[in-house]
Design a protein around this motif. Structure first.
Motif, short mmCIF file in Angstrom:
data_model
loop_
_atom_site.label_atom_id
_atom_site.label_comp_id
_atom_site.label_asym_id
_atom_site.label_seq_id
_atom_site.Cartn_x
_atom_site.Cartn_y
_atom_site.Cartn_z
N GLU A 69 -6.34 10.54 0.66
CA GLU A 69 -7.48 11.46 0.74
C GLU A 69 -7.11 12.77 1.42
N TRP A 84 -4.68 -1.05 3.79
CA TRP A 84 -5.34 -0.41 2.65
C TRP A 84 -6.09 0.85 3.11
N TYR A 85 -6.82 0.73 4.21
CA TYR A 85 -7.63 1.85 4.68
C TYR A 85 -6.75 3.03 5.10
N ALA A 98 -5.49 4.70 2.05
CA ALA A 98 -6.56 5.46 1.40
C ALA A 98 -6.78 6.79 2.11
N GLY A 155 -14.07 -4.81 -0.28
CA GLY A 155 -14.63 -4.59 -1.62
C GLY A 155 -13.62 -3.94 -2.55
N GLN A 156 -12.90 -2.95 -2.05
CA GLN A 156 -11.90 -2.26 -2.86
C GLN A 156 -10.74 -3.18 -3.23
N LEU A 157 -10.44 -4.13 -2.35
CA LEU A 157 -9.35 -5.07 -2.60
C LEU A 157 -9.81 -6.32 -3.35
N TYR A 216 -15.85 -10.36 2.12
CA TYR A 216 -15.94 -9.76 3.44
C TYR A 216 -16.51 -10.77 4.42
N LEU A 253 -15.88 -2.04 3.22
CA LEU A 253 -15.43 -1.14 2.16
C LEU A 253 -14.05 -1.55 1.67
N ALA A 254 -13.12 -1.76 2.60
CA ALA A 254 -11.75 -2.13 2.24
C ALA A 254 -11.72 -3.46 1.49
N GLU A 256 0.81 -1.22 0.00
CA GLU A 256 0.00 0.00 0.00
C GLU A 256 0.85 1.28 0.00
#
Length: 183
Positions: free
Chosen positions: A119, A111-112, A115, A88-90, A94, A85-86, A45
């Protein structure tokens, strides 16, 4: 003269012994368990593994079964919705029970954190968002409640978030001193 020489020799031995023992002793207080997993996912990451270690130490003290009253789980204390969310993005399935698995939790948490760094563009507000929520931090910044700097953490409305950011930054500094070869 002989007594002075002996004292000097004794002092040299003591200094050598302390310089040998202190890093090892400090590493007992600031361990780096799950080192390979942390390094793998931090690098994937684009993060410093020692930052991930600092967040993990503050969040769970490296206890993989940690669970907060609010429902955060695992090493990096991920909330189920954040983890969903993480994942799904990866492109991962889940499973809230897998949040207690060190590898799964560190992968999603790294990952989060990355991100949030993308951001917010700066470590301090990213850490505040990790603990206090992205929306809250955006609100504080937009309304001028907080300028996003570490020197003005007292402006952060949530005491828990102020303390979290302070502790992570402190732990991160210590980890960089104790583990200079981990990058």
């Amino acid at each position: 003269m002989l007594k002075t020489w002996r004292r000097y020799l004794w002092l040299l031995v003591l200094v050598a012994l302390l310089s040998f023992l202190l890093p090892r002793g400090a590493r007992l207080l600031y361990p780096l368990p799950y080192r390979e997993i942390i390094v793998t996912y931090a690098h994937r990451e684009g993060l410093d593994p020692l930052l991930v270690a600092a967040v993990t130490r503050v969040e769970s003290k490296f206890y993989p079964r940690a669970q907060s009253e609010q429902g955060a789980r695992g090493l990096m204390q991920l909330m189920p919705e954040t983890a969903r969310l993480a994942a799904g993005q990866l492109g991962l399935p889940y499973d809230p029970d897998r949040l207690f698995s060190p590898e799964y939790n560190l992968r999603l948490g790294s990952w989060y954190l990355a991100a949030l760094l993308r951001e917010f563009g700066d470590l301090t507000p990213a850490l505040a968002a990790y603990n206090g929520g992205r929306g809250n931090v955006h609100n504080w910044l937009e309304r001028g409640i907080w300028d996003g700097s570490s020197r003005n953490l007292s402006q952060v409305p949530f005491p828990e978030t102020r303390e979290f950011v302070r502790q992570v930054l402190q732990n991160y500094r210590i980890y960089r001193i104790l583990y200079p070869g981990v990058r």
